[in-house]
Design a protein around this motif. Structure first.
Motif, short mmCIF file in Angstrom:
data_model
loop_
_atom_site.label_atom_id
_atom_site.label_comp_id
_atom_site.label_asym_id
_atom_site.label_seq_id
_atom_site.Cartn_x
_atom_site.Cartn_y
_atom_site.Cartn_z
N ARG A 67 1.09 -1.41 -0.06
CA ARG A 67 -0.05 -0.35 0.01
C ARG A 67 1.38 1.77 0.22
O ARG A 67 2.38 1.32 0.69
N ALA A 68 0.26 2.69 -0.34
CA ALA A 68 1.24 3.54 -0.31
C ALA A 68 1.20 4.21 0.56
O ALA A 68 0.30 3.46 1.87
N GLY A 69 2.02 5.02 1.20
CA GLY A 69 2.43 5.26 2.89
C GLY A 69 0.70 6.83 2.62
O GLY A 69 0.38 7.47 1.20
N ARG A 70 0.67 7.19 3.76
CA ARG A 70 -0.31 8.29 3.94
C ARG A 70 0.72 9.69 4.32
O ARG A 70 1.97 9.34 4.97
N PRO A 71 -0.29 10.26 4.56
CA PRO A 71 1.20 12.01 4.75
C PRO A 71 1.16 11.73 6.21
O PRO A 71 2.47 12.22 6.39
N GLU A 72 0.47 11.52 7.15
CA GLU A 72 0.50 11.03 8.17
C GLU A 72 1.30 10.31 8.67
O GLU A 72 1.94 10.41 10.28
N ASP A 73 1.69 9.11 7.57
CA ASP A 73 2.72 8.12 8.61
C ASP A 73 4.00 9.34 8.33
O ASP A 73 4.53 9.30 9.44
N ILE A 74 4.00 9.93 7.68
CA ILE A 74 5.41 10.81 7.54
C ILE A 74 5.50 11.59 9.14
O ILE A 74 6.58 11.76 9.91
N ALA A 75 4.26 12.65 9.14
CA ALA A 75 4.21 13.65 9.95
C ALA A 75 4.23 12.63 11.70
O ALA A 75 5.05 13.43 12.46
N ASN A 76 3.52 11.58 11.41
CA ASN A 76 4.20 10.53 13.11
C ASN A 76 5.79 10.44 12.99
O ASN A 76 6.15 10.25 13.98
N ALA A 77 5.87 10.21 12.47
CA ALA A 77 7.78 10.37 12.22
C ALA A 77 7.99 11.56 12.83
O ALA A 77 9.66 11.84 13.52
N ILE A 78 7.92 11.93 11.91
CA ILE A 78 8.72 13.79 12.39
C ILE A 78 8.66 14.72 13.57
O ILE A 78 9.63 14.98 13.86
N ALA A 79 6.82 13.76 13.96
CA ALA A 79 6.81 14.31 15.59
C ALA A 79 7.65 13.71 16.42
O ALA A 79 8.21 14.72 17.00
N PHE A 80 7.70 12.43 16.36
CA PHE A 80 8.83 11.87 17.41
C PHE A 80 10.28 12.49 17.25
O PHE A 80 10.53 12.57 17.82
N LEU A 81 10.92 12.56 16.29
CA LEU A 81 11.93 12.88 16.19
C LEU A 81 12.23 14.13 16.72
O LEU A 81 13.40 15.17 16.71
N ALA A 82 11.00 15.25 16.30
CA ALA A 82 11.19 16.47 16.72
C ALA A 82 10.67 16.86 18.43
O ALA A 82 11.38 17.78 19.07
N SER A 83 10.45 15.77 19.08
CA SER A 83 10.35 15.55 20.42
C SER A 83 11.56 15.35 21.23
O SER A 83 11.88 14.94 21.26
N ALA A 84 11.08 15.28 22.46
CA ALA A 84 11.80 15.22 23.90
C ALA A 84 11.95 13.68 23.81
O ALA A 84 12.81 13.35 24.15
N GLN A 85 10.86 12.60 23.22
CA GLN A 85 11.16 11.62 23.38
C GLN A 85 12.19 10.93 22.49
O GLN A 85 12.92 9.79 22.06
N ALA A 86 12.93 12.00 21.35
CA ALA A 86 13.79 11.60 20.71
C ALA A 86 15.45 12.11 21.32
O ALA A 86 16.41 12.47 19.95
N ASP A 87 14.80 12.88 22.45
CA ASP A 87 16.78 13.74 23.02
C ASP A 87 18.04 12.82 22.94
O ASP A 87 18.75 13.79 22.98
N TYR A 88 18.25 11.15 22.56
CA TYR A 88 18.86 10.84 22.76
C TYR A 88 19.09 10.28 20.85
O TYR A 88 20.31 9.45 20.95
N ILE A 89 18.83 11.23 20.01
CA ILE A 89 18.35 10.50 18.68
C ILE A 89 19.05 11.67 17.57
O ILE A 89 18.30 12.37 17.81
N THR A 90 19.85 10.88 17.30
CA THR A 90 20.50 12.48 16.63
C THR A 90 21.82 12.76 15.74
O THR A 90 22.25 10.92 15.39
N GLY A 91 21.37 12.72 13.68
CA GLY A 91 22.53 12.03 12.96
C GLY A 91 21.46 10.80 12.32
O GLY A 91 22.83 10.19 11.74
N GLN A 92 20.40 10.68 12.47
CA GLN A 92 19.96 9.56 11.92
C GLN A 92 19.31 9.80 10.40
O GLN A 92 18.38 10.73 10.80
N VAL A 93 18.87 8.51 10.15
CA VAL A 93 17.51 8.66 8.93
C VAL A 93 17.23 8.01 9.01
O VAL A 93 17.08 6.43 9.02
N LEU A 94 15.02 8.07 9.44
CA LEU A 94 14.94 7.29 9.40
C LEU A 94 13.45 6.90 8.49
O LEU A 94 13.04 8.13 7.84
N VAL A 95 13.57 5.52 7.78
CA VAL A 95 13.03 5.57 6.10
C VAL A 95 12.04 4.60 7.28
O VAL A 95 11.57 3.97 7.20
N VAL A 96 10.48 5.60 6.49
CA VAL A 96 9.52 5.43 6.59
C VAL A 96 8.82 5.20 4.72
O VAL A 96 8.61 6.14 3.72
#
Length: 250
Positions: free
Chosen positions: A214-243
């Motif tokens: 199936r094709a992904g939805r824009p919301e699938d990408i928005a969720n990944a972006i929100a995670f990386l932009a939040s405090a939940q990802a404070d110990y993640i940097t320099g990474q590429v999350l493939v969706v």
């Protein structure tokens, strides 16, 4: 409490597609948004949707290829809203109808594609990095592409530009890690956007290689972006999350 309460977030290319979905997602989590796009009416409609849901967003009509205008907009954002906590570099795209096999491609088109996808992200980041560095916090999320991961043909300029985005992400992440600033990328593929709807044959070929079928939805990408932009990802940097529904495996 939302993930982005008391945070100022900038999203480029926010009038439709992935940018619109990201703006809605961040707003739902409490962010105050500055939305950039060159499509004024569509951008205003996104701001209205956010306001109707009780969120806060201000639109800025600007072409990210116009560096003077971009610098002015970021200065206005700082003056009106405050220091930027989150930057999502979403603006980008291929040359579409001007795409060619590399052997007959136009160097002027290369310039446009690289400026739009790579240099605009660099220039927008340059506007917020000094303040993030001084404050000791901040999140930058850049948009890569599954085309880079797969090495798609006939869009060598776009693939090269997105490869540059990945390299920029990793280098900037290493520079800013000691200052508490996180820089990551999300790499989407086979997402049903406006551009994909205009090229159904291309989308059908891409979906044949997607294990999730199936094709992904824009919301699938928005969720990944929100995670990386939040405090939940404070110990993640320099990474590429493939969706991408499993199209490629790194």
């Amino acid at each position: 409490m939302g993930l982005f309460d008391d945070r100022i977030a900038v999203v480029t290319g926010a009038a439709n597609g992935l940018g619109e979905a990201t703006a809605l997602r961040l707003a739902a989590e409490g962010a105050t948004l500055a939305l950039l796009d060159r499509e004024g009416p569509a951008l205003a409609a996104v701001c209205d949707r956010i306001a109707a849901a009780g969120g806060r967003a201000r639109g800025f009509v600007v072409d990210v290829l116009d560096r003077a205008a971009v610098a002015d907009v970021f200065a206005e954002i700082a003056g009106r809203l405050g220091p930027v906590d989150v930057l999502v570099n979403n603006a980008g795209g291929s040359a579409r109808e001007r795409n060619r096999e590399f052997w007959c491609s136009d160097p002027e088109v290369w310039d446009y594609v690289i400026d739009l996808n790579l240099k605009s992200a660099m220039f927008c980041a340059r506007q917020v990095v000094p303040g993030m560095r001084d404050r000791g916090r901040g999140k930058i999320v850049n948009l890569g592409s599954g085309s880079y991961n797969a090495g798609d043909a006939d869009i060598a300029d776009y693939v090269a530009a997105k490869g540059g985005v990945v390299g920029f992400t990793r280098s900037l992440a290493r520079e800013l890690a000691p200052f508490g600033v996180n820089v990551n990328a999300v790499s989407p593929s086979t997402i049903m956007t406006r551009a994909a709807e205009r090229a159904p044959e291309v989308m059908a070929r891409a979906l044949a290689n997607v294990p999730m079928r199936r094709a992904g939805r824009p919301e699938d990408i928005a969720n990944a972006i929100a995670f990386l932009a939040s405090a939940q990802a404070d110990y993640i940097t320099g990474q590429v999350l493939v969706v991408d529904g499993g199209r490629t495996f790194n």
